[in-house]
Design an enzyme around this catalytic site. Sequence first.
Site, PDB file in Angstrom:
ATOM      1  N   ASN A  89     -10.197   0.139   1.045  1.00  0.00           N
ATOM      2  CA  ASN A  89      -8.736   0.234   0.904  1.00  0.00           C
ATOM      3  C   ASN A  89      -8.367  -0.293  -0.483  1.00  0.00           C
ATOM      4  OD1 ASN A  89      -5.972  -0.208   0.945  1.00  0.00           O
ATOM      5  ND2 ASN A  89      -5.926  -0.937   3.057  1.00  0.00           N
ATOM      6  N   CYS A 105       0.813  -1.229   0.000  1.00  0.00           N
ATOM      7  CA  CYS A 105       0.000   0.000   0.000  1.00  0.00           C
ATOM      8  C   CYS A 105       0.845   1.276   0.000  1.00  0.00           C
ATOM      9  CB  CYS A 105      -0.956  -0.005   1.185  1.00  0.00           C
ATOM     10  SG  CYS A 105      -2.136  -1.359   1.112  1.00  0.00           S
ATOM     11  N   HIS A 160      -2.729   7.263   2.932  1.00  0.00           N
ATOM     12  CA  HIS A 160      -3.228   6.000   2.391  1.00  0.00           C
ATOM     13  C   HIS A 160      -4.574   5.707   3.052  1.00  0.00           C
ATOM     14  CE1 HIS A 160      -3.845   1.902   1.468  1.00  0.00           C
ATOM     15  NE2 HIS A 160      -3.501   1.451   2.651  1.00  0.00           N
TER      16      HIS A 160
END
Length: 352
Positions: A292, A120, A262
């Site tokens: 996500n 990520c 993020h």
Amino acid sequence: MPRTPACPPAPAAVLCGLGGWLPPRVVTNEELARRLDTTDAWIRTRTGIGSRHVIEPGQATSDLAVQAGRRALLSAGDGAVDAVIVATTTPDRSCPATAPVVAAGLGLTGAAAFDVGAVCTGFVYGLASAVGLIAAGVARRVLLIGADAYSTIVDPEDRANAIIFGDGAGAVVLRAGEADEPGAVGHFDLGSDGTREDLIMVAAGGSRQRPSPGEDGRRDRHFSMRGKEVYRHAVTRMAASARSMLGDAGWKIDDVDRFVPHQANLRIIHSVAEELQLPLDRCVSNVGTVGNTGAASIPLALADAASRDTLRPGARVLLTAFGGGLTWGSALLTWPELPVPTYRPHEEKNPA
Ligand code: COA
């Protein structure tokens, strides 16, 4: 003594295009609750997520990346680039990289093309790689795409992870320019801790754990995450990375107009902001409607904020990410003037 002429400064990398793509199919919490032992209330309270987008069977990460890349190139007003970087944890195949396929899909055969794997944190690592290519004079224009299709690696029966992740892609174009221009990507903080690789992983499918004959190894090929520990690491690492970079750049927390972290989950985002003593109204978040999306999450959050006019030219922007590895990273820039990006299927004005 003859004086040595001073070297010209290395070119800076300036953001000049932004785009994204979310696949049309939306999976709501209610839909998940019909097949998993969970509820909309549990998911919203723990993660702030209400829905996410997923690809259809037969689609792959490169399909998302091409859509996002095309929109970023349109936004930049010039389709030519020297390099294509794809940050992803869900490449189309373990060999070859996904970036050359994406470049070909965009009519950019011949451009340098490679993948960045930092889970990520991939978009921030990719940004640093693009800045490096431009500073070294290897490229004048770079297309960087963060693209992930977690629905292809998360076990649909795993309620802890199936609720968190969504599919999507976000992309930026960077061009060579001056360090004091709006859009110039400035300082970076990057780091890793491989001693905690166990916290986020797909155990099998690589060279460490090969499939055995007669065993399909499916369970080990699924994504696994130790949620509670990841949560703690994400908050402390993201806050530390942001602080360290702001210190290096000589910025105070009050200098940050927009914090684009993020999009892991809303509680993590709010906890990091609290750690940094950053007012919540400066945090950009779209995790509620996309989940996500891995390496796509920061560019998709940028596209979302820019399209809602909450990210205006001149805003001083802090990007901070955290992911498996463990990896983390931050970057700074001042937001430039860009065309308003479209990235949701229903907002499409230029169907590809
Ligand atoms: N619905 C209902 N219950 C669930 C569930 C779901 N979708 N998923 C897990 N549970 C259960 C677990 O089985 C566990 O049950 P047990 O206590 O009987 O063993 C319990 O809920 C865990 O609850 P709790 O500890 O209160 O959850 P949490 O507050 O830690 O939230 C996460 C779980 C995964 C949402 C949280 O740890 C988290 O956000 N982690 C970070 C994940 C993330 O964003 N990672 C990306 C970083 S890049």
